[in-house]
Each structure stands twice: as structure tokens, then as C-alpha cells.
Design an enzyme around this catalytic site. Structure first.
Site, PDB file in Angstrom:
ATOM      1  N   HIS A 182       0.829  -1.211   0.000  1.00 35.00           N
ATOM      2  CA  HIS A 182       0.000   0.000   0.000  1.00 35.00           C
ATOM      3  C   HIS A 182       0.868   1.268   0.000  1.00 35.00           C
ATOM      4  O   HIS A 182       0.421   2.308   0.484  1.00 35.00           O
ATOM      5  CB  HIS A 182      -0.955   0.035   1.197  1.00 35.00           C
ATOM      6  CG  HIS A 182      -1.668  -1.258   1.430  1.00 35.00           C
ATOM      7  ND1 HIS A 182      -2.877  -1.555   0.860  1.00 35.00           N
ATOM      8  CD2 HIS A 182      -1.306  -2.362   2.137  1.00 35.00           C
ATOM      9  CE1 HIS A 182      -3.256  -2.779   1.222  1.00 35.00           C
ATOM     10  NE2 HIS A 182      -2.310  -3.296   1.992  1.00 35.00           N
ATOM     11  N   LYS A 309      15.221  22.613 -10.906  1.00 36.56           N
ATOM     12  CA  LYS A 309      14.595  21.329 -11.185  1.00 36.56           C
ATOM     13  C   LYS A 309      15.491  20.367 -11.952  1.00 36.56           C
ATOM     14  O   LYS A 309      16.235  20.751 -12.822  1.00 36.56           O
ATOM     15  CB  LYS A 309      13.299  21.529 -12.015  1.00 36.56           C
ATOM     16  CG  LYS A 309      12.160  22.150 -11.276  1.00 36.56           C
ATOM     17  CD  LYS A 309      11.590  21.302 -10.148  1.00 36.56           C
ATOM     18  CE  LYS A 309      10.877  20.068 -10.650  1.00 36.56           C
ATOM     19  NZ  LYS A 309       9.600  20.386 -11.321  1.00 36.56           N
ATOM     20  N   GLU A 316       9.293   8.899 -17.001  1.00 32.33           N
ATOM     21  CA  GLU A 316       7.910   9.346 -17.211  1.00 32.33           C
ATOM     22  C   GLU A 316       7.422   8.980 -18.606  1.00 32.33           C
ATOM     23  O   GLU A 316       6.279   8.565 -18.799  1.00 32.33           O
ATOM     24  CB  GLU A 316       7.804  10.863 -17.000  1.00 32.33           C
ATOM     25  CG  GLU A 316       7.889  11.265 -15.539  1.00 32.33           C
ATOM     26  CD  GLU A 316       7.985  12.781 -15.358  1.00 32.33           C
ATOM     27  OE1 GLU A 316       7.432  13.278 -14.381  1.00 32.33           O
ATOM     28  OE2 GLU A 316       8.623  13.465 -16.187  1.00 32.33           O
TER      29      GLU A 316
END
Ligand code: ARG
Length: 496
Positions: A182, A309, A316
Site C-alpha cells: 500500500h 529542477k 515518465e
């Protein structure tokens, strides 16, 4: 073509300019019955050349085998068969070099090759190639040749990624990290064990490809348009020359069967499920919140606005491209489901889907292996997270089980200990012996020594667990499987 960007396409040479106007001596291959050619709109709508021209190697190899067989079987003069083989070699050379000029009437790669053969050899000899053959069995053959090659290409990329993961698993076999359920920290494991989970998934992928290979390795030529031919074709010779294990046994099925393409695309879809899960973990692990992994600068990208960043665009996009491959599989299944026997033009849609699946899956396997090999695993952060004493609550329960307490009771006792530790704002490992004993009299001083993840892992002895011994065995087994894959690839690689 939807897959032209981001996944390398192998195309036949681009026509130099737009297609040249058809020369006088190159009528359509099926023109006899028609008063004139099709409307331009129809031609544009039905042409498959932009997609299928990359099959030219397979198409020419199939035609060479067919021409030789026609000569040996005495269906055409041997001298003509030899001329056809030489002419086809010339066409192949022109296509390899990019000198080949496609013309307007080239509907697909099959007509382009044959049209050029007519030009090179004249209609008398060139006109004999298509004897006893239809484009329906021809395209089925080309696609099977392509699929066999694609299976070994994808299988090779699967195996290379397995090898990259195995190397990392070796390096990190003792590095502790949390296992999650989980997405909550559950129990300690090692990074090596975690990485081997992906090696196991990829082995199933490899096995599926290998299995699909058996049903792809069937030679359909000789099925004609639908019901074979009245000529004494020697299908066995064609199969032999093209390295097929067997020949198809029902002509109607052979020209309309694309199950092999579906199987390959389904195998690709599952590869993409696995890559996408791995990519998701790389994305997650490279966040500041996790901090388990840092991508190398050359495998990350920056933000156009935020100077600080470092973005994981590669994983992705791997995750994102899974959707394409699932879509191709659905498209193919949908194309097939309503088709009456035998060939229908709908089947022409198979190629874009199949090529797209193979290109995307191959590219994603490749970039994933490269990205992982260059990434840095932050084993200190993993160890800190995996060393959380709460992750050893199950150990305490099993310690009570070893002292004769039923597991359900032990579970409850330790649950109450966890609550007590939380109330006192201390880690579970800091409860005192008296506090443990106040919960159950089976506790003794040994309970205080349970909270070392390395020792907890050492107790995990059963096959398939992350304990050092089963893990070493798993590493050795994975190395054997990879070697077996490589040997199979070597024995089954075909390159028309
Ligand atoms: N371009 C066609 C395909 O890919 C070749 C077969 C054409 N056959 C036909 N009967 N029109 O399916």
C-alpha cells in the site's frame, strides 16, 4: 505514423522526391480487368507503402525463395528463376542504398518490388515471379518473417535489461531498504531482492516471446489468395530456405491469421506493464521525499522555468508510452474480431500496430537499461528508511510464535506495543523489557535484540526470501536464466 517520434523507426529508404509518375511500361499489377486506374483519393486512402516499405528485406527474401522453388519444381524455366533471383538482388541493393525510386502506382512494398523487377527483366521474365502466389499469402509470409526477427530483437533487449538489473542486484544484495505494501513501509528487504523482482518479471516476458515464436515460425506461402494453387508448388522448399520449422495446414486460416502478431503485441504490452512499474518507482525514488535514487545528469532534464529542477522525463515517458502499446493491441484485436474468412483488406491495418508495438517496446527497454546503469542508488537513505524499528513488528510477533503463542494473539500483543510506543513517542525498539512483559509473559530479554534489520533478514531463509542465502541462490539462478536466453537468441536469430 504515430510511432515515428521518440522510437526509432527502421524504414526502407525514403523516396528521393515524391513518388515519380508511373512510367508507361509499369501498369498496375491487377489492371487487366479495369477500364482505368482508381481515383487519386482511393489510391491515397488504400496505399500502404508508407507503412510497409520497411518490410522490403523480408519481401525480397520471400520472393527469392519463391522464385528458386518455382525453378526447382519445374513451374518456370530454371534460367528465368535465376534471372529473377539476380533481379531481386539488384532491387535489394537499390533499396538498401536509397537509389530506389518509388512510383505512383506502387501501392505497397510488394507491388513496388515486382514493378521494378518488370523494369529490370522485362515482362516476360519479371511477369513470372508472382506465379502461384497472391499478395495475401505473400504479406502473411513477410509479416511472419518480420515478427520472428522482432521476437529476437525484443528478447535481446529484455535480456540486456535483465543483465543490467542483475549487475545492480549483485552490488546491492546486502543493502537494506523498506519493502512496501500500500506504499506504506512494511518490512525490511534489500535493494538486490527488489531489483530481482524485475528480473523475474522480465524472465516471464522472455518466456512468452519464446513461446510466441513457435506459433510464428510457420510458413504460409502456397496458400495463394485463399485456396492454394493448381500448380505443383513445393512449399517445403520455401520453408527450408527461409528457415521455417513447419508449413501452415489450412490456406484460409493461413492468409487471415494474425494471431502471431497479437501474441507478440500482447507480450510487448506486458513488457510495458513491467517497464512502467519500474519507471514509476524510479520517478518516486528520485523525489526529495524518497531520495532513494539520483538519475545521472545526462539521463534527466531541466525545467524551462525553475532553475533548480531536475526532472525524470525518461521514466515518465516510458510510463507514458505503455499506453500506446496497449492501444495497438486493442486496435489489432478489434480489427480481427469481425472478419469473415479469409483475407480482408482490414488486415492491412496490422502493420502499423505491430511495428508501433515493437518499436516502442524496444526503445523503452533500451533506454531503461541505460538509465539504470547510470543512476546512483542512495543506499544510506534506503537504509535509514529500512531501519525503522516499526518495520520489525512482524519479527516480534513471530518471536512470540516461536515461544508457543498463537499468531493471532501475538499479532494483537505487538499491535498494542506499537500503540504504546506511539503514545510515548518512542520507537518500538525503545520499549523496556518490563513494558514488553506487561503485555505478555512470554517476552524475555531477547526481544530487545530483534531490532536489527540485517539480523532480521538473516532469519529469512526460505527460497524466494531476501535473506542472504536465498538471495545468493536467486542471483545465481538469474545468471543461468540470462545465459539460457542468450543461447536461445543466438540459435533463433534470423535476419533477412
Ligand atoms: N498491402 C496489402 C496488405 O498489407 C497487401 C495485400 C493486398 N491484398 C489484396 N487482396 N488487396 O494487406
Amino acid at each position: 505514423m504515430p510511432d515515428a517520434r521518440g522510437s526509432k523507426e527502421q524504414l526502407a529508404p525514403e523516396p528521393r522526391a515524391a513518388k515519380a509518375a508511373s512510367p508507361e511500361r509499369a501498369p498496375r499489377l491487377w489492371g487487366g480487368r479495369f477500364a482505368g486506374g482508381p481515383a487519386r483519393a482511393v489510391q491515397e486512402f488504400t496505399d500502404s507503402l508508407p507503412v510497409d516499405r520497411r518490410l522490403y528485406r523480408q519481401d525480397i527474401a520471400g520472393s527469392v525463395a519463391h522464385a528458386r522453388m518455382l525453378g526447382v519444381a519445374g513451374i518456370i524455366p530454371v534460367a528465368d528463376a535465376q534471372a529473377l533471383v539476380r533481379g531481386l538482388a539488384q532491387v535489394r541493393k537499390e533499396m538498401d542504398s536509397g537509389a530506389f525510386v518509388f512510383v505512383e502506382t506502387d501501392e505497397d512494398v510488394h507491388t513496388a518490388v515486382e514493378r521494378r523487377l518488370h523494369e529490370l527483366l522485362g515482362p516476360e521474365v519479371g511477369g513470372r515471379l508472382h506465379t502461384g502466389r497472391s499478395r495475401n499469402d505473400q504479406v502473411a509470409l513477410d509479416l511472419r518473417l518480420y515478427a520472428k526477427g522482432a521476437i529476437t530483437d525484443i528478447g535481446g533487449a529484455v535480456t540486456r535489461l535483465q543483465a543490467a538489473l542483475l549487475k545492480l542486484a549483485h552490488q546491492h544484495q546486502a543493502d537494506v531498504m523498506p519493502a512496501y505494501t500500500h506504499l506504506q513501509r512494511a518490512q525490511p528487504t534489500t535493494l538486490g531482492h527488489h531489483l530481482l523482482a524485475y528480473v523475474a518479471m522480465l524472465q516471464r516476458d522472455f518466456d512468452r516471446l519464446q513461446d510466441a515464436h513457435d506459433r510464428t515460425d510457420i510458413m504460409p506461402l502456397g496458400s495463394g489468395a485463399a485456396t492454394g494453387s493448381s500448380l505443383p508448388l513445393r512449399r517445403d522448399l520455401v520453408a527450408q530456405e527461409l528457415d521455417f520449422t513447419s508449413i501452415s495446414q489450412n490456406s484460409l486460416d493461413a492468409v487471415s491469421d494474425r494471431d502471431f502478431a497479437v501474441e507478440l503485441m500482447a507480450a510487448c504490452a506486458l513488457v510495458m506493464v513491467h517497464l512502467s512499474r519500474l519507471a514509476e518507482e524510479v520517478v518516486l525514488w528520485s523525489t526529495s521525499e524518497f531520495g532513494f535514487l539520483e538519475l545521472s545528469d545526462d539521463y534527466a532534464t531541466g525545467s524551462s522555468l525553475m532553475p533548480q529542477k531536475k526532472n525524470p522525463d525518461v521514466p515518465e515517458l516510458v510510463r507514458g508510452r505503455a499506453g500506446r502499446v496497449f492501444g495497438h493491441l486493442t486496435a489489432m484485436l478489434t480489427t480481427l474480431k469481425g472478419l469473415p474468412l479469409a483475407y480482408n483488406r482490414d488486415l492491412q491495418e496490422d502493420k502499423e500496430a505491430l511495428f508501433g508495438s515493437v518499436d516502442t517496446t524496444g526503445a523503452c527497454l533500451d533506454i531503461t537499461a541505460r538509465m539504470l546503469a547510470r543512476a546512483t542508488f542512495r543506499t544510506d537513505a534506503m537504509a535509514a528508511a529500512g531501519g525503522d524499528p516499526a518495520l520489525l513488528a512482524t519479527e516480534v510477533a513471530e518471536y512470540l510464535v516461536r515461544r508457543g503463542v498463537p499468531f493471532r494473539e501475538a499479532h494483537d500483543v505487538v499491535g498494542r506495543a506499537v500503540r504504546r510506543a506511539q503514545q510515548r513517542r518512542v520507537p518500538l525498539s525503545e520499549l523496556t523489557l518490563e513494558q514488553w512483559q506487561s503485555l505478555h509473559d512470554a517476552f524475555d530479554a531477547e526481544v530487545l535484540e530483534l531490532f536489527d534489520p540485517a539480523r532480521a533478514l538473516a532469519r529469512r531463509e526460505a527460497a524466494g526470501s531476501p535473506g542472504p542465502r536465498p538471495l545468493r541462490r536467486a542471483l545465481a539462478r538469474a545468471a543461468v536464466a540470462i545465459k539460457r536466453n542468450q543461447e536461445w537468441l543466438k540459435a533463433n536469430r534470423t535476419a533477412p
